[in-house]
Design a protein around this motif. Structure first.
Motif, PDB file in Angstrom:
ATOM      1  N   ALA A  62      40.734 -25.421   4.732  1.00  0.00           N
ATOM      2  CA  ALA A  62      39.930 -24.706   5.719  1.00  0.00           C
ATOM      3  C   ALA A  62      38.447 -24.823   5.409  1.00  0.00           C
ATOM      4  CB  ALA A  62      40.328 -23.225   5.726  1.00  0.00           C
ATOM      5  N   ARG A  63      37.680 -25.061   6.440  1.00  0.00           N
ATOM      6  CA  ARG A  63      36.222 -24.960   6.376  1.00  0.00           C
ATOM      7  C   ARG A  63      35.586 -25.722   5.213  1.00  0.00           C
ATOM      8  NH1 ARG A  63      38.423 -20.095   7.193  1.00  0.00           N
ATOM      9  NH2 ARG A  63      38.100 -19.492   5.019  1.00  0.00           N
ATOM     10  N   PRO A  64      35.830 -27.033   5.070  1.00  0.00           N
ATOM     11  CA  PRO A  64      35.108 -27.759   4.018  1.00  0.00           C
ATOM     12  C   PRO A  64      33.612 -27.676   4.293  1.00  0.00           C
ATOM     13  CG  PRO A  64      36.121 -29.297   5.552  1.00  0.00           C
ATOM     14  CD  PRO A  64      36.644 -27.940   5.909  1.00  0.00           C
ATOM     15  N   GLN A  65      32.817 -27.422   3.254  1.00  0.00           N
ATOM     16  CA  GLN A  65      31.373 -27.356   3.479  1.00  0.00           C
ATOM     17  C   GLN A  65      30.752 -28.744   3.550  1.00  0.00           C
ATOM     18  OE1 GLN A  65      28.404 -27.467   1.035  1.00  0.00           O
ATOM     19  NE2 GLN A  65      29.641 -28.872  -0.204  1.00  0.00           N
ATOM     20  N   ALA A  66      31.504 -29.756   3.108  1.00  0.00           N
ATOM     21  CA  ALA A  66      31.010 -31.127   3.204  1.00  0.00           C
ATOM     22  C   ALA A  66      32.196 -32.086   3.285  1.00  0.00           C
ATOM     23  CB  ALA A  66      30.134 -31.484   2.004  1.00  0.00           C
ATOM     24  N   VAL A  67      32.017 -33.138   4.066  1.00  0.00           N
ATOM     25  CA  VAL A  67      32.964 -34.250   4.103  1.00  0.00           C
ATOM     26  C   VAL A  67      32.196 -35.489   3.656  1.00  0.00           C
ATOM     27  CG1 VAL A  67      34.547 -35.627   5.489  1.00  0.00           C
ATOM     28  CG2 VAL A  67      34.248 -33.186   6.001  1.00  0.00           C
ATOM     29  N   TRP A  68      32.435 -35.887   2.411  1.00  0.00           N
ATOM     30  CA  TRP A  68      31.796 -37.049   1.806  1.00  0.00           C
ATOM     31  C   TRP A  68      32.642 -38.283   2.107  1.00  0.00           C
ATOM     32  CZ3 TRP A  68      27.433 -35.725  -1.167  1.00  0.00           C
ATOM     33  CH2 TRP A  68      27.318 -34.363  -1.502  1.00  0.00           C
ATOM     34  N   CYS A  69      32.005 -39.400   2.384  1.00  0.00           N
ATOM     35  CA  CYS A  69      32.747 -40.607   2.747  1.00  0.00           C
ATOM     36  C   CYS A  69      32.199 -41.807   1.992  1.00  0.00           C
ATOM     37  CB  CYS A  69      32.634 -40.871   4.242  1.00  0.00           C
ATOM     38  SG  CYS A  69      33.178 -39.505   5.301  1.00  0.00           S
ATOM     39  N   VAL A  70      33.100 -42.624   1.497  1.00  0.00           N
ATOM     40  CA  VAL A  70      32.734 -43.860   0.802  1.00  0.00           C
ATOM     41  C   VAL A  70      33.095 -45.038   1.695  1.00  0.00           C
ATOM     42  CG1 VAL A  70      33.076 -45.269  -1.252  1.00  0.00           C
ATOM     43  CG2 VAL A  70      33.073 -42.768  -1.433  1.00  0.00           C
ATOM     44  N   GLY A  71      32.134 -45.891   1.956  1.00  0.00           N
ATOM     45  CA  GLY A  71      32.374 -47.047   2.808  1.00  0.00           C
ATOM     46  C   GLY A  71      32.555 -48.323   2.008  1.00  0.00           C
ATOM     47  N   LEU A  72      33.208 -49.295   2.630  1.00  0.00           N
ATOM     48  CA  LEU A  72      33.351 -50.642   2.040  1.00  0.00           C
ATOM     49  C   LEU A  72      33.947 -50.586   0.639  1.00  0.00           C
ATOM     50  CD1 LEU A  72      29.875 -52.053   3.159  1.00  0.00           C
ATOM     51  CD2 LEU A  72      32.070 -52.267   4.350  1.00  0.00           C
ATOM     52  N   ASN A  73      34.994 -49.780   0.465  1.00  0.00           N
ATOM     53  CA  ASN A  73      35.548 -49.584  -0.879  1.00  0.00           C
ATOM     54  C   ASN A  73      36.812 -50.392  -1.130  1.00  0.00           C
ATOM     55  OD1 ASN A  73      35.392 -48.543  -3.453  1.00  0.00           O
ATOM     56  ND2 ASN A  73      36.440 -46.633  -2.946  1.00  0.00           N
TER      57      ASN A  73
END
Length: 282
Positions: free
Chosen positions: A69-80
């Motif tokens: 519930a309610r993540p304060q951030a969604v971090w994403c890694v590209g080209l992995n």
């Protein structure tokens, strides 16, 4: 042991599934969120199950919400994944490529994905998602990173490629933050129950295979990603980290982009499967 949130949007209730039986988590927490994870909620749940202190409940026919519930951030890694970088026409990165999704992109694993107005290039991306369990700040070594992970789930890092690459203005978030662009679920699997370095992950569109790979092919593995991010920012309990997608997306030119009516299915061994139907945004 798998953690889920069941019920209508905004009114989900926390449960844990042990074997084939679902149990109500209300005696332990009001929700599966950062506070629950940081306070030892996973360990407390295991103890309550062992002592038979949780009541079985019936969840058949109920909507499955996002497992956190309610993540304060969604971090994403590209080209992995190397093959995905190649099909994207990009060189292999020397360090993890970071971008963000807004937390309000997160929806349930079986909710509809909305094709944005004006979109012609909406794409799917199956990814292993990491859920942070303890604050990670300036971790001294990669070996410390695993202790800061609560568990894993499946993410569909939906992307609009024209917004991302042609109308970007220099960064990717325009193509990543459209509403419904991060289905998540179906469950949060505790860290100690999976080996994140060797999981098969697959995607299908209208029943046809698209992606079929393994997290063994990650360029930067889960522990390294968490350690690396902690050198630049503070990861909070409940944050979601999408770790990248393998080859087999529409951006490759081998498959058509998504249209209204298309059905996307994604699966990762040990976690389960999720499914979204695409429809046009109103």
């Amino acid at each position: 042991m798998k953690f889920q949130r069941i019920g209508e949007h905004g009114a989900e209730r926390p449960i844990v599934v042990d074997g084939e039986i679902a149990y109500d988590l209300a005696p332990l927490t009001g929700d599966i969120d950062g506070d629950f994870l940081a306070s030892g909620g996973i360990e407390a749940t295991a103890l309550a199950l062992a002592r038979k202190r949780l009541s079985p409940i019936t969840i058949e026919g109920l909507r499955v919400g996002a497992p956190i519930a309610r993540p304060q951030a969604v971090w994403c890694v590209g080209l992995n994944y190397a093959a995905h970088a190649k099909e994207s026409g990009a060189p292999l990165p020397d360090a993890p490529v970071l971008f963000f999704k807004t937390p309000n992109t997160v929806i349930g694993p079986f909710d509809d994905v909305l094709i944005p107005r004006g979109s012609a290039k909406t794409d799917w991306e199956v990814e292993l998602a990491v859920v942070i369990g303890r604050r990670a700040r300036y971790l001294d070594s990669v070996d410390e990173a695993m202790d800061h992970i609560a568990g894993y789930t499946i993410s569909n890092d939906v992307s609009e490629r024209a917004f991302q690459l042609e109308q970007s203005g220099g960064q990717w978030s325009k193509g990543k933050c459209c509403e419904t662009f991060n289905p998540l679920g179906p469950a949060l699997v505790p860290r100690d129950e999976l080996d994140p370095g060797n999981l098969r992950l697959r995607s299908f569109v209208n029943g046809e295979s698209r992606q079929d790979s393994s997290t063994a092919d990650l360029i930067f593995d889960v522990a390294y990603v968490v350690w690396h991010l902690s050198q630049y920012a503070v990861l909070e309990p409940g944050d979601v980290v999408n770790t990248g997608t393998p080859e087999g997306v529409a951006l490759s030119g081998r498959f058509p982009y998504l249209r209204a009516g298309d059905v996307v299915e994604l699966e990762i061994e040990g976690i389960g499967s999720i499914r979204q139907t695409c429809r046009n945004a109103g």
